[in-house]
Design a protein around this motif. Structure first.
Motif, mmCIF file in Angstrom:
data_model
loop_
_atom_site.group_PDB
_atom_site.id
_atom_site.type_symbol
_atom_site.label_atom_id
_atom_site.label_comp_id
_atom_site.label_asym_id
_atom_site.label_seq_id
_atom_site.Cartn_x
_atom_site.Cartn_y
_atom_site.Cartn_z
ATOM 1 N N UNK A 65 -16.753 69.336 19.051
ATOM 2 C CA UNK A 65 -17.998 69.360 19.559
ATOM 3 C C UNK A 65 -17.761 68.661 20.944
ATOM 4 N N UNK A 66 -16.551 68.501 21.418
ATOM 5 C CA UNK A 66 -16.360 67.739 22.719
ATOM 6 C C UNK A 66 -17.004 66.603 22.993
ATOM 7 N N UNK A 67 -17.129 65.813 22.128
ATOM 8 C CA UNK A 67 -17.579 64.470 22.334
ATOM 9 C C UNK A 67 -16.644 63.568 22.707
ATOM 10 N N UNK A 68 -15.613 63.670 22.069
ATOM 11 C CA UNK A 68 -14.416 62.672 22.182
ATOM 12 C C UNK A 68 -12.907 63.727 22.172
ATOM 13 N N UNK A 69 -12.173 63.029 22.967
ATOM 14 C CA UNK A 69 -10.751 63.464 22.548
ATOM 15 C C UNK A 69 -9.939 62.911 21.645
ATOM 16 N N UNK A 70 -8.928 63.249 21.101
ATOM 17 C CA UNK A 70 -8.110 62.879 20.082
ATOM 18 C C UNK A 70 -7.593 61.472 20.795
ATOM 19 N N UNK A 71 -7.211 61.444 22.072
ATOM 20 C CA UNK A 71 -6.697 60.411 22.609
ATOM 21 C C UNK A 71 -7.952 59.282 22.562
ATOM 22 N N UNK A 72 -9.045 59.724 22.938
ATOM 23 C CA UNK A 72 -9.980 58.612 23.254
ATOM 24 C C UNK A 72 -10.410 58.123 21.712
ATOM 25 N N UNK A 73 -10.432 58.945 20.829
ATOM 26 C CA UNK A 73 -10.581 58.232 19.257
ATOM 27 C C UNK A 73 -9.340 57.434 18.869
ATOM 28 N N UNK A 74 -8.253 57.802 19.345
ATOM 29 C CA UNK A 74 -7.026 56.927 19.245
ATOM 30 C C UNK A 74 -7.350 55.291 19.663
ATOM 31 N N UNK A 75 -7.603 55.364 20.838
ATOM 32 C CA UNK A 75 -7.836 54.316 21.635
ATOM 33 C C UNK A 75 -8.890 53.499 21.068
ATOM 34 N N UNK A 76 -9.961 54.041 20.606
ATOM 35 C CA UNK A 76 -11.005 53.456 19.740
ATOM 36 C C UNK A 76 -10.595 52.670 18.363
ATOM 37 N N UNK A 77 -9.730 53.644 17.711
ATOM 38 C CA UNK A 77 -9.279 53.244 16.561
ATOM 39 C C UNK A 77 -8.370 51.906 16.770
ATOM 40 N N UNK A 78 -7.583 51.796 17.814
ATOM 41 C CA UNK A 78 -6.512 50.741 18.205
ATOM 42 C C UNK A 78 -7.336 49.412 18.599
ATOM 43 N N UNK A 79 -8.535 49.781 19.254
ATOM 44 C CA UNK A 79 -9.224 48.683 19.692
ATOM 45 C C UNK A 79 -9.805 47.927 18.411
ATOM 46 N N UNK A 80 -10.402 48.717 17.591
ATOM 47 C CA UNK A 80 -10.963 48.516 16.400
ATOM 48 C C UNK A 80 -10.167 47.526 15.572
ATOM 49 N N UNK A 81 -8.866 48.006 15.362
ATOM 50 C CA UNK A 81 -7.892 47.280 14.376
ATOM 51 C C UNK A 81 -7.723 45.686 15.120
ATOM 52 N N UNK A 82 -7.529 45.833 16.712
ATOM 53 C CA UNK A 82 -7.400 44.598 17.446
ATOM 54 C C UNK A 82 -8.660 43.888 17.011
ATOM 55 N N UNK A 83 -9.743 44.231 17.408
ATOM 56 C CA UNK A 83 -11.076 43.432 17.060
ATOM 57 C C UNK A 83 -11.178 42.845 15.543
ATOM 58 N N UNK A 84 -10.920 43.545 14.775
ATOM 59 C CA UNK A 84 -10.844 43.155 13.328
ATOM 60 C C UNK A 84 -10.126 42.140 13.034
ATOM 61 N N UNK A 85 -8.704 42.128 13.401
ATOM 62 C CA UNK A 85 -7.644 41.078 13.358
ATOM 63 C C UNK A 85 -8.266 40.074 13.825
ATOM 64 N N UNK A 86 -8.837 40.056 15.252
ATOM 65 C CA UNK A 86 -9.252 38.697 15.859
ATOM 66 C C UNK A 86 -10.375 38.227 15.022
ATOM 67 N N UNK A 87 -11.316 38.928 14.688
ATOM 68 C CA UNK A 87 -12.373 38.334 14.015
ATOM 69 C C UNK A 87 -12.043 37.787 12.626
ATOM 70 N N UNK A 88 -10.975 38.248 11.791
ATOM 71 C CA UNK A 88 -10.629 37.835 10.656
ATOM 72 C C UNK A 88 -9.796 36.480 11.080
ATOM 73 N N UNK A 89 -9.109 36.330 11.916
ATOM 74 C CA UNK A 89 -8.429 35.012 12.364
ATOM 75 C C UNK A 89 -9.454 33.896 12.542
#
Length: 800
Positions: free
Chosen positions: A326-350
């Protein structure tokens, strides 16, 4: 897409921003689940049960959830809690680690495993917050479907606020416009509590939206073994409302279809909120990517085809696909969101782990330093230093490691000067740490039961002897007049004024919303009371007979009794449970399961008045407190005569205080409730043979004799007999433990403390069944006489 925008037209850019933000919340939640499982497997957390696979429908539910609404849910709802802004990454992991600081784990301060969610209805002083200005979650419990009865009461509160005038709704309701949202796993719909609640909500027509998260399994057991037709909404079709019959609105939606989910939840919210009609949403085709919990893998019970389907129809995978198509986000944009989420969760866990472990490490270092100081002058220096070194070597200590080390060293220096210093440290440490695990079983606010002082009943020349039931009835009348927020409901409580006429005429005077009949469904009668009490009302839930309480004991034990404790004092439900018991012929209305009750419901006060004036005084007391209580009226006391007080609604029976109803010098007789009349008669007959018994009415089993008046009696009489209608070893064992162990009553006894209880079976039908099953006047007389014979066999020769 959200609760305000649903009435407006969003620009496509605003729409994109909102949807992408939803995805960010969901992917953060998914990463929390994945990393949380690893934390359990590495040993940092003890157990994990996560919400992966349920993220997208919870986004939709959160969009329809408004300020003032309440959730009563299921331990998969972490995405929902994040979406309504009531949990962040660090708090998620703090709950997983069991952090005992409420500032870090606001859900339960480490008292519940992760996945059990709550918001704060109370401030730090136990005062109500404004619940209409926040999104609310009632505190979860693990027992399967145990959240259902409470959900009914949370929804019914809106019905009361909308239909009953005179109630101050400040902090609690906006004209009854709030919805109660329930969630449950599909397998748990097999429980009786689910069906009982669904039926009751349909009868009561309350604003409740019930979501069933359906992933086809209950742990490893497929739906074919759980549900007829493998489909809960299919078998509940008969509940669907139509033009001629009230009922439910039943909806079905795919758990991976984001736009359909949003539309469904908006529609459900509108129906429930505006029409006060319950809605069931069956959310199917969900997945559980990591299986049920960290205790096992779902690959053991799902075949390859099912696992492949789950990978394709994982709601996050489907949402990504929808965003791209639906042209709301590109695959690259979603990948960037996913990567940022991994980073944020790891930092929050620590951050969560460091916050959890750093205070413990400081305590570890403090004790190590103290032990090394003590070791320098100790004969056991080598052993103490080893203990200190072993403790210091722990990289991730827990408090058990610290306190056990200190206590073991204390044994080594019991005759040395260092004992005083270490003993003081242990005492101070325990006083500091123990409340983190033990506080708030009962209220610690200024409205606790001990804050209410006794007010005696008043009488004048117009006060007459009357049927005791009329004292209760007239006192309830005064209560309902004084407190508009009070209401009472139960089997036969409404139209006929209860089976013993203690509510005669009250429904006619105060209306069907405040004095109501209920179906034969004890668990949800309790649930109605819990939920309404959590929303500022003062319900009295009536269970017709004490025996019937067993249908509701699980709800009382696991939900109501633990509520203040499991939220560390941030939620309360000051529910009064009214019932009646003892001394009626036959198995089913004469049982006295008091031992079972008092040991199952610690956290609820248990009050056992001997007459209706005392009972009325307890009701008056409880309505000035913020704590739950069970009150057992004497079943055979309603037609006995008592004098009518002039200060109805005002006199108060103190809680936790015994009453000496006869002074004596030879033996102390301790009992409660209906049995006291037998004890009093036996005491009169004992006087005829020269035995002067002192009689003490317990009045309150929980709490028990807070002033230790019973032991004061033992100091005078030196003998003790506990008389009880419960089975041997039931409540009498508890009473004896309190007197002998807690009050140290053994110091004053010249004879063995004894108990006189019922037979192990229940009474057979007929009057003789009662006599030969429970303590009689003759039993009491002969038991006391035998105890006195042991002391003075010449004066009291053997009867047998």
């Amino acid at each position: 897409m959200n609760q305000t925008a649903s009435k407006e037209i969003l620009s496509f850019e605003d729409f994109k921003t909102e949807v992408i933000n939803d995805y960010k919340i969901a992917i953060v939640s998914r990463e929390c689940s994945l990393l949380g499982r690893r934390e359990v497997l590495t040993g940092k957390a003890k157990f994990g049960i996560f919400g992966d696979g349920k993220e997208v429908p919870q986004l939709a539910m959160a969009k329809a959830f408004k300020n003032g609404d309440f959730r009563s849910g299921y331990y998969r709802d972490q995405t929902f809690m994040m979406a309504i802004g009531q949990m962040n990454i660090q708090q998620f992991f703090a709950g997983l680690y069991g952090h005992t600081d409420l500032n870090h784990d606001p859900m339960s301060a480490g008292r519940q495993m992760g996945g059990h969610f709550a918001t704060h209805s109370l401030d730090e002083n136990g005062n109500w917050k404004n619940l209409t200005q926040q999104k609310n979650s009632s505190a979860d419990i693990s027992p399967t479907a145990g959240q259902m009865p409470r959900l009914l009461g949370l929804a019914q509160a809106s019905k009361i606020y909308r239909n009953v005038g005179g109630i101050n709704q400040t902090n609690f309701s906006e004209k009854g416009n709030e919805v109660a949202w329930g969630t449950i796993g599909n397998a748990s719909t097999s429980e009786g509590l689910f069906f009982e609640t669904i039926n009751a909500a349909g009868v009561l027509q309350v604003p409740m939206v019930m979501s069933v998260w359906d992933d086809e399994y209950g742990i490893s057991v497929h739906a074919r073994y759980q549900t007829t037709k493998e489909n809960i909404s299919e078998i509940l079709k008969g509940f669907q409302r139509d033009e001629d019959n009230k009922g439910y609105e039943i909806m079905n939606v795919k758990g991976w279809d984001y736009p359909a989910l949003v539309e469904t939840y908006q529609k459900a919210s509108q129906i429930a909120r505006e029409e006060h009609v319950p809605v069931l949403i069956h959310v199917n085709e969900l997945t559980q990517p990591q299986g049920h919990s960290t205790s096992g893998s779902h690959e053991r019970y799902k075949n390859a085809d099912r696992l492949a389907w789950e990978a394709e129809y994982d709601c996050m995978a489907q949402m990504r696909k929808w965003l791209i198509e639906n042209n709301i986000a590109t695959a690259e944009e979603i990948e960037a969101i996913d990567n940022q989420a991994k980073k944020d969760v790891l930092e929050g866990k620590k951050a969560a782990w460091n916050a959890f472990v750093e205070p413990i490490k400081a305590e570890q270092q403090e004790l190590v330093a103290l032990l090394n100081t003590i070791a320098t002058s100790s004969e056991n220096k080598v052993f103490i230093e080893k203990y200190a070194n072993d403790l210091a070597s722990l990289k991730e200590p827990i408090r058990k490691d610290i306190i056990t080390t200190a206590r073991k060293v204390l044994r080594l220096i019991v005759k040395e000067n260092g004992r005083v210093q270490l003993s003081a440290w242990i005492t101070a440490y325990t006083e500091k740490i123990q409340p983190k695990f033990s506080s708030h079983l009962f209220s610690q606010s200024n409205e606790n039961v001990y804050a209410v002082k006794e007010v005696l009943p008043k009488y004048d020349e117009t006060s007459e002897e009357t049927d005791a039931r009329l004292i209760l009835r007239n006192n309830f009348d005064a209560i309902f007049e004084k407190y508009p927020e009070t209401l009472i409901f139960g089997e036969d409580s409404g139209n006929i004024g209860d089976v013993n006429q203690g509510l005669e005429g009250m429904q006619e005077k105060y209306g069907e919303f405040r004095v109501a009949d209920a179906g034969i469904r004890e668990a949800t009668i309790l649930g109605q009371g819990i939920g309404m009490a959590m929303r500022g009302l003062r319900p009295i839930a009536e269970i017709q007979y004490l025996d019937y309480l067993l249908y509701a004991i699980q709800i009382m034990s696991d939900d109501l009794a633990t509520l203040q404790y499991r939220t560390a004092g941030r939620q309360k439900a000051p529910l009064i449970i009214r019932t009646r018991g003892h001394r009626l012929e036959g198995i089913w209305h004469s049982g006295s399961p008091m031992g079972m009750i008092i040991n199952a419901i610690r956290g609820i006060h248990v009050l056992v008045p001997r007459n209706m004036t005392k009972a009325a005084g307890f009701y008056n007391t409880l309505l000035e407190t913020d704590e739950p209580a069970l009150l057992v009226e004497c079943l055979n006391g309603y037609r006995l005569k008592e004098k009518m007080p002039t200060n109805l609604g005002e006199f108060k029976t103190p809680i936790g205080v015994v009453e000496t109803i006869k002074q004596g010098s030879d033996i102390t007789l301790v009992s409660y409730g209906s049995t006291l009349r037998l004890v009093e008669q036996a005491a009169k007959e004992l006087l005829e043979v020269g035995i002067d018994a002192e009689i003490i009415d317990i009045q309150s089993l929980l709490p028990f004799d807070i002033n230790h008046d019973i032991v004061k009696s033992l100091a005078k009489t030196n003998r003790l007999l506990v008389i009880d209608e419960d089975v041997p070893g039931g409540a009498s064992a508890f009473i004896l433990q309190q007197i002998i162990d807690e009050q140290k009553g053994y110091k004053y006894l010249d004879s063995n403390p004894e108990t006189l209880a019922s037979k192990a079976h229940r009474p057979a039908y007929g009057t003789d069944g009662d006599y030969f099953s429970k303590p009689s006047v003759e039993d009491i007389f002969e038991k006391v006489y035998a105890m006195m014979h042991e002391t003075n066999p010449t004066k009291y020769p053997n009867l047998y």
